[in-house]
Design a protein around this motif. Sequence first.
Motif, PDB file in Angstrom:
ATOM      1  N   ARG A 145      -3.379  -7.524   3.675  1.00  0.00           N
ATOM      2  CA  ARG A 145      -3.717  -6.590   2.488  1.00  0.00           C
ATOM      3  C   ARG A 145      -3.455  -5.337   2.709  1.00  0.00           C
ATOM      4  NH1 ARG A 145      -8.582  -6.314   0.017  1.00  0.00           N
ATOM      5  NH2 ARG A 145      -7.692  -6.228  -2.077  1.00  0.00           N
ATOM      6  N   LEU A 146      -3.527  -4.939   4.112  1.00  0.00           N
ATOM      7  CA  LEU A 146      -3.200  -3.651   4.656  1.00  0.00           C
ATOM      8  C   LEU A 146      -2.339  -2.644   4.023  1.00  0.00           C
ATOM      9  CD1 LEU A 146      -5.202  -1.480   6.125  1.00  0.00           C
ATOM     10  CD2 LEU A 146      -4.009  -2.158   8.130  1.00  0.00           C
ATOM     11  N   PRO A 147      -1.249  -3.003   3.952  1.00  0.00           N
ATOM     12  CA  PRO A 147       0.022  -2.042   3.337  1.00  0.00           C
ATOM     13  C   PRO A 147      -0.131  -1.765   1.942  1.00  0.00           C
ATOM     14  CG  PRO A 147       0.951  -3.982   4.715  1.00  0.00           C
ATOM     15  CD  PRO A 147      -0.568  -4.190   4.431  1.00  0.00           C
ATOM     16  N   ALA A 148      -0.737  -2.519   1.101  1.00  0.00           N
ATOM     17  CA  ALA A 148      -0.934  -2.303  -0.165  1.00  0.00           C
ATOM     18  C   ALA A 148      -2.015  -1.582  -0.391  1.00  0.00           C
ATOM     19  CB  ALA A 148      -1.068  -3.574  -0.943  1.00  0.00           C
ATOM     20  N   LEU A 149      -3.143  -1.634   0.492  1.00  0.00           N
ATOM     21  CA  LEU A 149      -4.317  -0.702   0.301  1.00  0.00           C
ATOM     22  C   LEU A 149      -3.804   0.735   0.682  1.00  0.00           C
ATOM     23  CD1 LEU A 149      -7.098  -2.888   1.599  1.00  0.00           C
ATOM     24  CD2 LEU A 149      -6.766  -2.331  -0.724  1.00  0.00           C
ATOM     25  N   LEU A 150      -2.794   0.817   1.782  1.00  0.00           N
ATOM     26  CA  LEU A 150      -2.549   2.233   2.091  1.00  0.00           C
ATOM     27  C   LEU A 150      -1.586   2.655   1.151  1.00  0.00           C
ATOM     28  CD1 LEU A 150      -1.742   1.295   5.945  1.00  0.00           C
ATOM     29  CD2 LEU A 150      -3.440   3.018   4.818  1.00  0.00           C
ATOM     30  N   GLY A 151      -0.621   1.982   0.524  1.00  0.00           N
ATOM     31  CA  GLY A 151       0.163   2.329  -0.642  1.00  0.00           C
ATOM     32  C   GLY A 151      -0.458   2.809  -1.908  1.00  0.00           C
ATOM     33  N   ALA A 152      -1.706   2.155  -2.088  1.00  0.00           N
ATOM     34  CA  ALA A 152      -2.229   2.474  -3.311  1.00  0.00           C
ATOM     35  C   ALA A 152      -3.471   3.628  -3.270  1.00  0.00           C
ATOM     36  CB  ALA A 152      -3.108   1.197  -3.890  1.00  0.00           C
ATOM     37  N   GLY A 153      -3.601   4.152  -2.137  1.00  0.00           N
ATOM     38  CA  GLY A 153      -4.569   5.132  -1.724  1.00  0.00           C
ATOM     39  C   GLY A 153      -5.743   5.182  -1.698  1.00  0.00           C
ATOM     40  N   HIS A 154      -6.075   3.727  -1.282  1.00  0.00           N
ATOM     41  CA  HIS A 154      -7.551   3.340  -1.008  1.00  0.00           C
ATOM     42  C   HIS A 154      -7.969   4.075   0.455  1.00  0.00           C
ATOM     43  CE1 HIS A 154      -8.249   1.295  -4.638  1.00  0.00           C
ATOM     44  NE2 HIS A 154      -7.030   0.678  -4.564  1.00  0.00           N
ATOM     45  N   LEU A 155      -6.912   3.946   1.401  1.00  0.00           N
ATOM     46  CA  LEU A 155      -7.102   4.276   2.692  1.00  0.00           C
ATOM     47  C   LEU A 155      -5.772   5.124   3.227  1.00  0.00           C
ATOM     48  CD1 LEU A 155      -8.610   3.436   5.424  1.00  0.00           C
ATOM     49  CD2 LEU A 155      -7.058   1.864   5.603  1.00  0.00           C
TER      50      LEU A 155
END
Length: 431
Positions: A145-155
């Motif tokens: 899940r990490l790449p999508a969360l980084l890409g969406a700005g959550h992290l």
Amino acid sequence: MTDPMTAHDARSTGLVLMGGGARAAYQVGVMRALARIRREVGAPRSNPFGIIAGTSAGAINAAALACQADRFDHAVSGIVNIWRHFSVDRVYRADAFGVVRTGARWLTMLTLGWALARWRRASPRSLLDNEPLAELLKQVIAMDRLPALLGAGHLRALAVTASSYSSGNHVTFCQTAEPFEPWLRSQRLAVPAAIGLEHLMASSAIPFVFPAVSLPIDGQPEWFGDGSMRQSAPISPAVHLGAERIFVIGAGRLHEPPGERRSGGPYPSLAQVAGHALSNIFLDALAVDIERALRINRTLELLDPAARARSPLRPLELLVIAPSQRIDDIAARHVDSLPASVRALLRGVGVGANGATPGVKNRKPGQGGAALASYLLFEPAFTRELISLGMSDTLARRDEVIAFFGWPSVVLPDDERDPSPTQLSALDTIF
């Protein structure tokens, strides 16, 4: 995914989670208190930390938070549930056969020498086998899940630190939303990486206790162990990745209170020496790094605005939460909750009932091998007490927490607060 964080509330705020084996349950209590305060004052629901950095067991907690950065309260609830229901057999082989296969053979090598070990073709790599931990992490941390969360700005970034037995370097593996300039300092370097479970296992491989893990550096495999080893600047990764304000959670007391110092007594047991060595690895560097940051802040305050603007240094806002009680003393009360096979193994190096030294009278609890046992006490009685301590220590500093995050100071009526997470998540389904 909803409610991504914004630059205003999180991008420059870092979270640093230190190591310490089972002591990391304290971090979970601190995070639980943060989530509670956030709901009480109606602060933004988004992840409050743009940059999350972890070492050792702190790396595991860091990854669990990062991989659910789009649902912070839910992530905290799931992690709390795991730590409240921990047992040693979810972390390392605690059955009699498993302990004999690793720990007893390892102690044999210490007591009877390498020659006997070679004669038996025995080559144990560690005191304990932590394969159960690897299986648990596969089930509860969704690293994909990490790449999508980084890409969406959550992290903005996740950083996990490990120590190379092969090169002697202290390596921070970083997965970021945007490219960053890797840093290189004396025996410290950063490496861009797609962080996986193998990085968490390497970072949490307590020396001697758990086996080393092979990770590639520039295409070449190196053997890595616990990231707390040789960690001279634990706050540094978050700063390099852009944090201007850092929330730090320690795993031991940073300052001992004045009073009676324990002195004299019988010769220290192997467990007492090992516990002291582990405390040096896990605890001492943080206090030194915090003092360094505070000195820099004071120096910058003395400069005039023009000189301050020319300086490459920048002030760093820190809020540090660390245990208000000696975790060694807490562990001493719970040593007997360990499985009989593990107690027998620890007794061989000098850990007795209530953390005392076997055969030694008049030793106060915690003066023997309780420090060593505290890193291995993945049992609910111990972890729940640490979670409660983390909560109470954080709630006692409620005003500082609110000021640090810039949250509202007015407490909302119960009917206006976000509800506590109740739906089971992937983190919860194991238990």
